[in-house]
Design a protein around this motif. Structure first.
Motif, mmCIF file in Angstrom:
data_model
loop_
_atom_site.group_PDB
_atom_site.id
_atom_site.type_symbol
_atom_site.label_atom_id
_atom_site.label_comp_id
_atom_site.label_asym_id
_atom_site.label_seq_id
_atom_site.Cartn_x
_atom_site.Cartn_y
_atom_site.Cartn_z
ATOM 1 N N ALA A 42 0.420 25.512 21.463
ATOM 2 C CA ALA A 42 -0.720 24.673 21.100
ATOM 3 C C ALA A 42 -1.182 23.856 22.307
ATOM 4 C CB ALA A 42 -0.345 23.750 19.944
ATOM 5 N N GLY A 43 -0.218 23.297 23.058
ATOM 6 C CA GLY A 43 -0.568 22.528 24.251
ATOM 7 C C GLY A 43 -1.243 23.381 25.305
ATOM 8 N N LEU A 44 -0.754 24.610 25.496
ATOM 9 C CA LEU A 44 -1.383 25.509 26.468
ATOM 10 C C LEU A 44 -2.792 25.881 26.024
ATOM 11 C CD1 LEU A 44 1.624 27.856 27.331
ATOM 12 C CD2 LEU A 44 0.552 26.157 28.827
ATOM 13 N N GLY A 49 -8.674 25.165 26.796
ATOM 14 C CA GLY A 49 -9.947 24.551 26.423
ATOM 15 C C GLY A 49 -10.447 23.616 27.508
ATOM 16 N N ASN A 50 -9.526 22.866 28.120
ATOM 17 C CA ASN A 50 -9.903 22.009 29.246
ATOM 18 C C ASN A 50 -10.505 22.841 30.377
ATOM 19 O OD1 ASN A 50 -9.039 19.684 28.006
ATOM 20 N ND2 ASN A 50 -7.060 19.623 29.048
ATOM 21 N N PHE A 113 -1.980 28.820 19.884
ATOM 22 C CA PHE A 113 -2.777 28.826 21.115
ATOM 23 C C PHE A 113 -4.265 28.851 20.794
ATOM 24 C CE2 PHE A 113 -5.050 30.917 24.549
ATOM 25 C CZ PHE A 113 -4.604 30.220 25.664
ATOM 26 N N ALA A 114 -4.669 29.759 19.906
ATOM 27 C CA ALA A 114 -6.085 29.868 19.554
ATOM 28 C C ALA A 114 -6.583 28.588 18.897
ATOM 29 C CB ALA A 114 -6.306 31.062 18.623
ATOM 30 N N LEU A 163 2.380 16.403 26.369
ATOM 31 C CA LEU A 163 2.286 17.143 25.116
ATOM 32 C C LEU A 163 3.596 17.855 24.796
ATOM 33 C CD1 LEU A 163 -1.283 18.737 25.382
ATOM 34 C CD2 LEU A 163 -0.591 16.691 24.116
ATOM 35 N N ALA A 164 4.265 18.369 25.837
ATOM 36 C CA ALA A 164 5.541 19.058 25.625
ATOM 37 C C ALA A 164 6.596 18.111 25.071
ATOM 38 C CB ALA A 164 6.026 19.672 26.939
#
Length: 208
Positions: A42-44, A49-50, A113-114, A163-164
């Motif tokens: 999710a963080g990746l 998105g960034n 991820f998506a 985030l991790a």
């Protein structure tokens, strides 16, 4: 290039990363629901998105997104509705999702991820940050590509570790709760967090 500008940008980005916001809540929700691996994905996704917003900003399209009130509200409400739906679905299907599952394929839109990519793209604060705020740190007299690449690297190395850690802490609570009854409530809390992310996006107002 002025290294003072990069240092100021790094400090600002770290402050944003440490402040619990949509990205943190989203990562925690996946950590509680599916473990640390899911929270990392999710963080990746958020970082990807960034990267998209970095590209738009480099192409000059970020300024359009940040100045158009219509686009701002469209992005905000579509993103909020999407996350509210995910949260509602998680709460509604909590009992079914808590039961042991086989190896059935998971739809792309339900993968961490998506969802992270879509969540970050739907966050108007990201639009403002990358479309309006970041260009203020750019030196127009210096080559732009190295500056944008360095800004991108700064965002990744400051935000992803934060985030991790949030995801790891959330995953520890998940590991301590193995019973089916607790798993049902874990699903419900995860859904509530996702709905909270949607509500936080909906509450964001465009600066005038």
């Amino acid at each position: 290039m002025h290294w003072e500008a990069f240092a100021a940008f790094a400090a600002l980005q770290l402050l944003f990363a440490l402040t619990p916001g949509p990205a943190v809540l989203f990562t925690v929700a996946h950590g509680m629901r599916s473990g640390w691996g899911a929270s990392l994905k999710a963080g990746l996704g958020i970082q990807f998105g960034n990267g998209i917003y970095f590209t738009l900003s480099a192409l000059g399209l970020g300024a359009l997104l940040s100045t158009s009130e219509t686009l701002f509200h469209a992005v905000k409400w579509v993103g909020a509705a999407y996350l509210m739906y995910l949260g509602f679905k998680a709460i509604r299907d909590a009992r079914a999702n808590a039961a042991p599952r086989g190896d059935a394929p998971v739809p792309v839109t339900q993968r961490p991820f998506a969802q992270g990519v879509l969540t970050q793209l739907a966050n108007p604060k990201s639009v403002l940050f990358f479309g309006a705020l970041m260009p203020q740190f750019v030196d127009p007299a210096a080559p732009l590509l190295p500056q944008y690449l360095l800004f991108g690297a700064i965002c990744f190395v400051t935000e992803m570790p934060v985030l991790a850690v949030y995801g790891w802490v959330a995953a520890q609570g998940r590991r301590l709760a193995a019973s089916e009854r607790v798993a049902v409530w874990r699903e419900r809390i995860s859904g509530a967090l996702l709905m909270g992310v949607g509500a936080s996006l909906a509450a964001i107002r465009r600066a005038t």
